[in-house]
Design an enzyme around this catalytic site. Structure first.
Site, PDB file in Angstrom:
ATOM      1  N   ASP A 139       0.868  -1.025  -0.158  1.00 10.76           N
ATOM      2  CA  ASP A 139      -0.098   0.028  -0.165  1.00 10.76           C
ATOM      3  C   ASP A 139       0.801   1.270  -0.217  1.00 10.76           C
ATOM      4  OD1 ASP A 139       0.746  -0.709   2.538  1.00 10.76           O
ATOM      5  OD2 ASP A 139      -0.502   0.543   3.418  1.00 10.76           O
ATOM      6  N   GLU A 148      -0.242  -1.576   5.674  1.00  9.73           N
ATOM      7  CA  GLU A 148       0.959  -1.380   6.729  1.00  9.73           C
ATOM      8  C   GLU A 148       0.713   0.073   7.122  1.00  9.73           C
ATOM      9  OE1 GLU A 148       4.734   0.315   8.102  1.00  9.73           O
ATOM     10  OE2 GLU A 148       3.477   1.015   6.416  1.00  9.73           O
TER      11      GLU A 148
END
Length: 405
Positions: free
Chosen positions: A71, A135
């Site tokens: 991400d 994350e």
């Protein structure tokens, strides 16, 4: 694999708009890339269009886990000089959202594994590659992998977050706390008919800071330093002649073992309860992120390998005096030491997936963060050095080979 192919893989990763979501699309691309090169992997669902990817080379012990997240953070495209989701090369700089944090590290890991496989490099143990979702907000992907047992037999963990030529073995924890104040709207000429949510919010924030100040001043970790307390978001009110009926603030607190997350949460909740009991305030707390500090083993073999193998690459950087001055200033502002000649082992304020991976063993774990990147994570016009990206592919290969000797 030639340089052009290596840049193309990073370019493809940057093209996926995995802004706090849609990591499954990145995982599917990586899975196909690994499969083409004889490395099987599997998707581990997270939620919605989010998934982790796990692949292994070798069997048995020891187990070296290597991880990176898929991400990226949000983008204000109007502030960029290039398309943030199209890799743009200008000299040694590769621009794009996630180039530094952390798709360059992710690509470098994958390419290193592919080249080791192509070269039929013997692995006397297991390499476990874990690409994670989520994350940046909550570390949801790493939490899923930890709960499903992917860390149970891991001996050492390498996370390819953007450290540059610094070896990170400790990181602060993090609390994101949403403080909401509910009042009653009224005309500003008749404030007694309302209940000012903004005033209550400011009052309770002041109380929280007072309650935490002495504890934060007294508690210190020799590697991580002190707790960091920030009020990052505050909202309330709509116009000058209206008493606000609601208000909200978000606290971001970087934590250390000496002042644990749970104790901070209890202090804040007790402060809010006391305030609500003695005023007309209606204050509520929600915790959006709660990750623990991690203190790795400074004598871990993996950490020593990273320092030894990375050292020649650092020495050939030939930093100018101006660059060294800039790096020293950045390090000072970040509260960490800097050396142009030596790969230092340090603790940092920024967290990683290690906080979820090592939730059962947050101290003395064999863990290091080492990957390509610089200090422009999350910034507009984010970039990574092309040379550093390519160098870290070689570093990762050498670290893996040495680890299994």
């Amino acid at each position: 694999m030639n340089e052009e192919d290596k840049i193309a893989i990073l370019s493809k990763l940057i093209s996926y708009k995995s802004v706090n979501d849609h990591e499954k699309q990145v995982a599917l691309y990586l899975q196909s890339l690994l499969h083409e090169n004889g490395i099987e992997s599997k998707l581990v669902p997270v939620s919605g269009d989010r998934a982790n990817l796990v692949a292994e080379i070798g069997t048995g012990k020891p187990v070296l886990a290597i991880s990176g997240h898929m991400d990226v953070v949000d983008v204000q495209e109007k502030n960029w000089n290039t398309d943030p989701f199209q890799l743009t090369e200008q000299g040694d700089k590769l621009y794009g959202r996630g180039t530094t944090d952390m798709k360059a590290g992710l690509a470098a890991i994958v390419i290193a594994l592919i080249e080791l496989k192509q070269n039929k490099t013997p692995i006397n143990g297991t390499i476990r590659f874990m690409a994670t979702a989520g994350e940046e907000v909550g570390q949801e992907g790493a939490e899923v992998l930890q709960k499903e047992g992917y860390m149970k037999d891991v001996d050492s963990l390498l996370i390819a977050e953007p450290s540059g030529f610094i070896a990170v073995y400790a990181s602060k924890g993090e609390l994101d706390i949403d403080i909401k104040s509910i009042g009653k709207a009224a005309h500003s000429s008749m404030p007694a008919l309302g209940n000012n949510a903004v005033e209550h919010l400011l009052n309770v924030l002041n109380d929280i800071q007072k309650q935490l100040k002495n504890l934060m001043d007294e508690a210190e970790n020799e590697v991580l330093g002190k707790t960091v307390f920030n009020i990052d978001v505050i909202k309330g009110g709509t116009q000058p002649n209206a008493i606000p009926g609601s208000a909200e603030a978000v606290l971001n607190i970087r934590t250390i073992p000496e002042l644990p997350n749970q104790k901070i949460l209890e202090i804040i909740q007790n402060t809010i309860d006391q305030y609500n009991a003695h005023t007309t305030g209606q204050i509520a707390l929600e915790c959006g992120m709660n990750i623990v500090p991690i203190l790795g083993n400074k004598d871990a073999r993996l950490l020593k390998l990273v320092q030894k193998i990375g050292q020649p690459y650092l020495q050939k950087q030939n930093y100018t005096a101006e660059q060294i001055k800039q790096f020293e200033q950045q390090a000072k502002l970040s509260g960490i030491p800097f050396s142009a000649d030596e790969i230092l082992a340090v603790g940092v304020s920024g967290g990683t997936d290690a906080s979820k991976f090592f939730i059962d063993q947050p101290t003395n774990c064999n863990y290091v963060v080492f990957g390509p990147g610089n200090g422009n994570s999350h910034q507009d016009n984010e970039f990574v050095s092309k040379a550093m990206y390519l160098e870290f592919i070689e570093i990762f290969k050498k670290v893996i080979v040495e680890f299994f000797k």
